[in-house]
Design a protein around this motif. Structure first.
Motif, mmCIF file in Angstrom:
data_model
loop_
_atom_site.group_PDB
_atom_site.id
_atom_site.type_symbol
_atom_site.label_atom_id
_atom_site.label_comp_id
_atom_site.label_asym_id
_atom_site.label_seq_id
_atom_site.Cartn_x
_atom_site.Cartn_y
_atom_site.Cartn_z
ATOM 1 N N ARG A 110 36.215 58.067 56.768
ATOM 2 C CA ARG A 110 37.219 58.152 55.710
ATOM 3 C C ARG A 110 37.453 59.586 55.244
ATOM 4 N NH1 ARG A 110 34.667 55.223 50.331
ATOM 5 N NH2 ARG A 110 32.760 56.447 50.089
ATOM 6 N N HIS A 111 36.459 60.463 55.366
ATOM 7 C CA HIS A 111 36.669 61.848 54.948
ATOM 8 C C HIS A 111 37.417 62.659 56.003
ATOM 9 C CE1 HIS A 111 34.512 62.275 51.088
ATOM 10 N NE2 HIS A 111 33.865 61.201 51.508
ATOM 11 N N GLY A 112 37.466 62.168 57.222
ATOM 12 C CA GLY A 112 38.184 62.907 58.250
ATOM 13 C C GLY A 112 39.320 62.168 58.921
ATOM 14 N N ARG A 113 39.333 60.828 58.780
ATOM 15 C CA ARG A 113 40.324 60.040 59.515
ATOM 16 C C ARG A 113 40.892 58.930 58.630
ATOM 17 N NH1 ARG A 113 36.186 61.507 63.059
ATOM 18 N NH2 ARG A 113 34.894 59.736 62.445
ATOM 19 N N LEU A 114 41.295 59.282 57.431
ATOM 20 C CA LEU A 114 41.843 58.294 56.506
ATOM 21 C C LEU A 114 43.304 57.989 56.783
ATOM 22 C CD1 LEU A 114 41.142 56.744 53.737
ATOM 23 C CD2 LEU A 114 42.498 58.567 52.675
ATOM 24 N N LEU A 115 44.077 58.994 57.202
ATOM 25 C CA LEU A 115 45.537 58.868 57.223
ATOM 26 C C LEU A 115 46.063 57.732 58.091
ATOM 27 C CD1 LEU A 115 46.685 62.607 57.108
ATOM 28 C CD2 LEU A 115 46.395 60.959 55.235
ATOM 29 N N PRO A 116 45.442 57.402 59.243
ATOM 30 C CA PRO A 116 45.976 56.267 60.005
ATOM 31 C C PRO A 116 46.017 54.961 59.221
ATOM 32 C CG PRO A 116 44.520 57.573 61.388
ATOM 33 C CD PRO A 116 44.384 58.104 59.990
ATOM 34 N N ALA A 117 45.140 54.821 58.221
ATOM 35 C CA ALA A 117 45.116 53.590 57.436
ATOM 36 C C ALA A 117 45.842 53.729 56.101
ATOM 37 C CB ALA A 117 43.666 53.170 57.175
ATOM 38 N N LEU A 118 46.328 54.936 55.796
ATOM 39 C CA LEU A 118 46.990 55.151 54.514
ATOM 40 C C LEU A 118 48.466 54.791 54.660
ATOM 41 C CD1 LEU A 118 46.435 58.315 52.265
ATOM 42 C CD2 LEU A 118 47.922 56.366 51.797
ATOM 43 N N THR A 119 48.722 53.508 54.557
ATOM 44 C CA THR A 119 50.062 52.970 54.757
ATOM 45 C C THR A 119 50.790 52.799 53.432
ATOM 46 O OG1 THR A 119 49.256 50.708 54.559
ATOM 47 C CG2 THR A 119 49.220 51.709 56.772
#
Length: 453
Positions: A110-119
């Motif tokens: 979540r600290h490095g790869r959150l954006l794919p799930a930030l819909t």
């Protein structure tokens, strides 16, 4: 006897600071991450974003489904949460030793790869959650907006501490998905984060695991602006009167204090100790006169909040007794402030304040999770993880004369910002004063931290 908690600090190649405090007394490890983003880093028209992200970080990331972070760690016996504050956002969990790698993997995702799930769906959902939180914990709680009103009255428009962490619901409504993605990219990066591991883990293993799971994260945060210069005390009193349906009249007197840390650390400690002498002891002058002798108040409390961006905050809070005019209570407080500034603390006050500081500090350090939080605090904001070992020594060095001088410089009646709540059905009801500081911004408990769950 000086404290001697063993501490090791390493900086990974991506900028992440890792602090390890081995403690094999129980088979658990606390994982605590402080990210250098809080409400003071928000721009005009974009308030509430730091707190919003505290919520969004539990809504899934590239390899973690919505809600799975909580489920995975609670499923192995862990406990976890997060909070937002002016100067930082922190994420923490205490897990059995065997679940440490799981916790670090989840944090890395979540600290490095959150954006794919930030819909858009997640954003809309969490905006509604924050609005409901504001309604339940702030707008519909007695005195729920008190600290927000204090910030707006004591700190000038445009100052980073002028607005509270809950932010503006209008700003959140206006935020686009791209706005939110940009905020994450600017602030959530390893070079803007401290990871502290406290518990049943060696330094070598802790650093190796941090390198394995968080070392590959390579994004960089936007440059940090320098902290603002020290904000001087008010030269004339500021005032806001509020008439609401509250249990009783209440007075908040707020003061600008020196920043916590750096060259001002000693000054902040002295000012904080002055407030303790005034109202945080059973025989303190405010307690004695307002609650025990006259009595004019049901209770009185004093406290100091240490900030880093140009100012800190001192508070005197008095719950006014039934049938007593709040103006009388405020006048007595001002008299005692003047008397303390002239006379300073007695030896008995200094002894009691030192004992109180020692008891509180040692109690906090005894808890593994609180110890990790303190280490993160002083590493991220002051670059001094070892402060947990030296704090009590520094408090003991403060002299009665320095406490008196701090009161003279920072706690004079003319330097106060008063926020006065008058009960809507009370004997002394009168219209609330008109003040541009009055707003819908909310606040939490005394430390104003926003909490996920």
């Amino acid at each position: 006897m000086p404290l001697h908690y063993t501490l090791e600090q390493r900086r990974l190649s991506n900028g992440l600071r890792v602090v390890v405090q081995p403690d094999p007394t129980t088979p658990t490890v606390t994982v605590n991450l402080w990210v250098g983003v809080g409400s003071r880093h928000e721009e005009a028209g974009r308030t509430g974003f730091a707190h919003l992200f505290e919520h969004l970080m539990f809504q899934g990331s590239e390899h973690v489904a919505n809600g799975e972070h909580f489920q995975a760690l609670m499923g192995v016996g862990g406990r976890l949460n997060a909070t937002t504050w002016f100067d930082r956002t922190n994420y923490f969990e205490t897990v059995p030793t065997g679940a440490l790698e799981l916790a670090l993997w989840l944090e890395a995702d979540r600290h490095g790869r959150l954006l794919p799930a930030l819909t858009q769906e997640n954003l809309d959902n969490q905006r509604d959650v924050v609005k409901e939180e504001k309604r339940q914990r702030y707008d519909n709680q007695p005195y729920g907006t008190a600290l927000a009103r204090i910030y707006e009255t004591l700190f000038p428009e445009g100052h980073p501490y002028h607005h509270s962490t809950i932010g503006s619901m209008a700003d959140l409504d206006a935020a686009s998905l791209q706005d939110v993605h940009d905020f994450y990219a600017r602030h959530y990066a390893p070079d803007n984060t401290v990871l502290t591991l406290v518990g049943d883990v060696t330094v070598e293993r802790a650093v190796a695991l941090a390198e394995t799971y968080l070392g590959p994260l390579q994004q960089r945060s936007e440059p940090r602006r320098p902290d603002l210069p020290q904000l001087p005390p008010l030269t004339t009193p500021a005032r806001l009167e509020v008439t609401e349906e509250v249990p009783n009249d209440r007075i908040y007197l707020a003061f600008r204090l020196p920043v916590e840390g750096g060259a001002s650390r000693h000054d902040f400690l002295a000012a904080s100790m002055a407030l303790d002498c005034l109202g945080a002891l059973s025989f303190a002058p405010l307690e004695q006169r307002l609650v025990r002798e006259e009595p004019l108040a049901n209770s009185v409390d004093t406290s100091a909040m240490g900030f880093v961006d140009g100012v800190s905050l001192g508070l005197v809070v008095a719950d006014v007794a039934e049938g007593v005019d709040p103006d009388r209570v405020e006048a007595v407080i001002c008299e005692e402030l003047e008397r303390f500034a002239a006379d300073g603390p007695s030896p008995q006050m200094m002894e009691a304040v030192l004992a109180q500081a020692e008891r509180g500090w040692l109690s906090a350090l005894a808890a593994q999770d609180e110890r990790a939080d303190l280490i993160c605090h002083y590493t991220l904001l002051h670059d001094d993880p070892g402060y947990i070992n030296t704090f009590l020594d520094q408090v003991a060095e403060v002299t009665p004369e320095q406490v008196r001088d701090a009161a003279r410089e920072w706690l004079r009646p003319e330097q106060r910002a008063a926020v006065v709540y008058r009960a809507a059905d009370g004997e002394h009801e009168r219209p609330a004063g008109q003040n541009s500081a009055e707003s819908d911004a909310g606040t939490d408990e005394e430390n104003d931290q926003e909490v996920v769950a």
